[in-house]
Design a protein around this motif. Structure first.
Motif, PDB file in Angstrom:
ATOM      1  N   LYS A  18       0.880  -1.172   0.000  1.00  0.00           N
ATOM      2  CA  LYS A  18       0.000   0.000   0.000  1.00  0.00           C
ATOM      3  C   LYS A  18       0.914   1.218   0.000  1.00  0.00           C
ATOM      4  CE  LYS A  18      -4.217  -1.668   2.113  1.00  0.00           C
ATOM      5  NZ  LYS A  18      -5.154  -1.528   3.247  1.00  0.00           N
ATOM      6  N   SER A  19       0.579   2.195  -0.802  1.00  0.00           N
ATOM      7  CA  SER A  19       1.462   3.349  -0.988  1.00  0.00           C
ATOM      8  C   SER A  19       1.665   4.162   0.289  1.00  0.00           C
ATOM      9  CB  SER A  19       0.926   4.248  -2.107  1.00  0.00           C
ATOM     10  OG  SER A  19      -0.363   4.716  -1.781  1.00  0.00           O
ATOM     11  N   THR A  20       0.784   4.025   1.274  1.00  0.00           N
ATOM     12  CA  THR A  20       0.893   4.802   2.507  1.00  0.00           C
ATOM     13  C   THR A  20       1.468   4.008   3.674  1.00  0.00           C
ATOM     14  OG1 THR A  20      -1.382   4.203   3.052  1.00  0.00           O
ATOM     15  CG2 THR A  20      -1.059   6.285   1.884  1.00  0.00           C
ATOM     16  N   CYS A  21       1.890   2.782   3.438  1.00  0.00           N
ATOM     17  CA  CYS A  21       2.372   1.890   4.493  1.00  0.00           C
ATOM     18  C   CYS A  21       3.884   2.045   4.683  1.00  0.00           C
ATOM     19  CB  CYS A  21       2.016   0.452   4.121  1.00  0.00           C
ATOM     20  SG  CYS A  21       2.781  -0.801   5.152  1.00  0.00           S
ATOM     21  N   CYS A  22       4.306   2.395   5.905  1.00  0.00           N
ATOM     22  CA  CYS A  22       5.740   2.611   6.153  1.00  0.00           C
ATOM     23  C   CYS A  22       6.535   1.307   6.085  1.00  0.00           C
ATOM     24  CB  CYS A  22       5.953   3.325   7.481  1.00  0.00           C
ATOM     25  SG  CYS A  22       5.422   2.395   8.925  1.00  0.00           S
ATOM     26  N   MET A  23       5.966   0.186   6.520  1.00  0.00           N
ATOM     27  CA  MET A  23       6.684  -1.090   6.438  1.00  0.00           C
ATOM     28  C   MET A  23       6.824  -1.536   4.984  1.00  0.00           C
ATOM     29  SD  MET A  23       7.775  -1.652   9.362  1.00  0.00           S
ATOM     30  CE  MET A  23       8.488  -3.257   9.132  1.00  0.00           C
ATOM     31  N   CYS A  24       5.818  -1.225   4.179  1.00  0.00           N
ATOM     32  CA  CYS A  24       5.909  -1.522   2.747  1.00  0.00           C
ATOM     33  C   CYS A  24       7.064  -0.740   2.128  1.00  0.00           C
ATOM     34  CB  CYS A  24       4.600  -1.180   2.038  1.00  0.00           C
ATOM     35  SG  CYS A  24       3.194  -2.175   2.559  1.00  0.00           S
ATOM     36  N   GLY A  76       6.473 -14.145   3.117  1.00  0.00           N
ATOM     37  CA  GLY A  76       5.982 -13.584   4.370  1.00  0.00           C
ATOM     38  C   GLY A  76       5.839 -12.084   4.277  1.00  0.00           C
ATOM     39  N   SER A  77       5.839 -11.474   5.445  1.00  0.00           N
ATOM     40  CA  SER A  77       5.686 -10.023   5.525  1.00  0.00           C
ATOM     41  C   SER A  77       7.032  -9.388   5.843  1.00  0.00           C
ATOM     42  CB  SER A  77       4.647  -9.685   6.597  1.00  0.00           C
ATOM     43  OG  SER A  77       5.116 -10.117   7.859  1.00  0.00           O
ATOM     44  N   ALA A  78       6.993  -8.146   6.245  1.00  0.00           N
ATOM     45  CA  ALA A  78       8.223  -7.395   6.505  1.00  0.00           C
ATOM     46  C   ALA A  78       9.093  -8.069   7.558  1.00  0.00           C
ATOM     47  CB  ALA A  78       7.878  -5.968   6.920  1.00  0.00           C
ATOM     48  N   ASN A  79       8.495  -8.527   8.659  1.00  0.00           N
ATOM     49  CA  ASN A  79       9.291  -9.152   9.728  1.00  0.00           C
ATOM     50  C   ASN A  79      10.027 -10.384   9.238  1.00  0.00           C
ATOM     51  OD1 ASN A  79       8.496  -7.244  11.597  1.00  0.00           O
ATOM     52  ND2 ASN A  79       6.864  -8.504  12.453  1.00  0.00           N
TER      53      ASN A  79
END
Length: 102
Positions: A18-24, A76-79
């Protein structure tokens, strides 16, 4: 779910974001710094983004973004990606998928 699977298999590294997600943003920056040019799908800018977000949640993505696929497989995700990076195994995964040639 079919659309997510199809998009995830079209390039060595695919990030649903998502363009507003800091982890992204952090995950995308990591891949760029490693010399990888991932395919990025911004769900908040896609007309079918909510549908894809629900499909990612069904895959086990919690939160749904960022969702990273390497070699067509859900990593997975960022973590999870950061853990692989810190352990040194992320580069091996990227090489095996053809995203890095080092």
């Amino acid at each position: 779910m079919d659309r997510v699977a199809k998009l995830a298999s079209q390039k060595a590294v695919v990030i649903f974001s998502k363009s507003t997600c800091c982890m992204c943003h952090a995950v995308k920056s990591l891949f760029y710094e490693l010399g990888v040019s991932p395919a990025i799908y911004e769900l908040d800018e896609d007309s079918r983004g909510k549908e894809m977000e629900r499909a990612l949640a069904r895959l086990g993505c919690s939160p749904a973004v960022p969702a990273i696929f390497i070699g067509g497989k859900f990593v997975g995700s960022a973590n999870t990606v950061m853990t692989y990076h810190l352990s040194g195994s992320l580069k091996r995964m990227l090489k095996d998928a053809g995203a890095l040639w080092l």
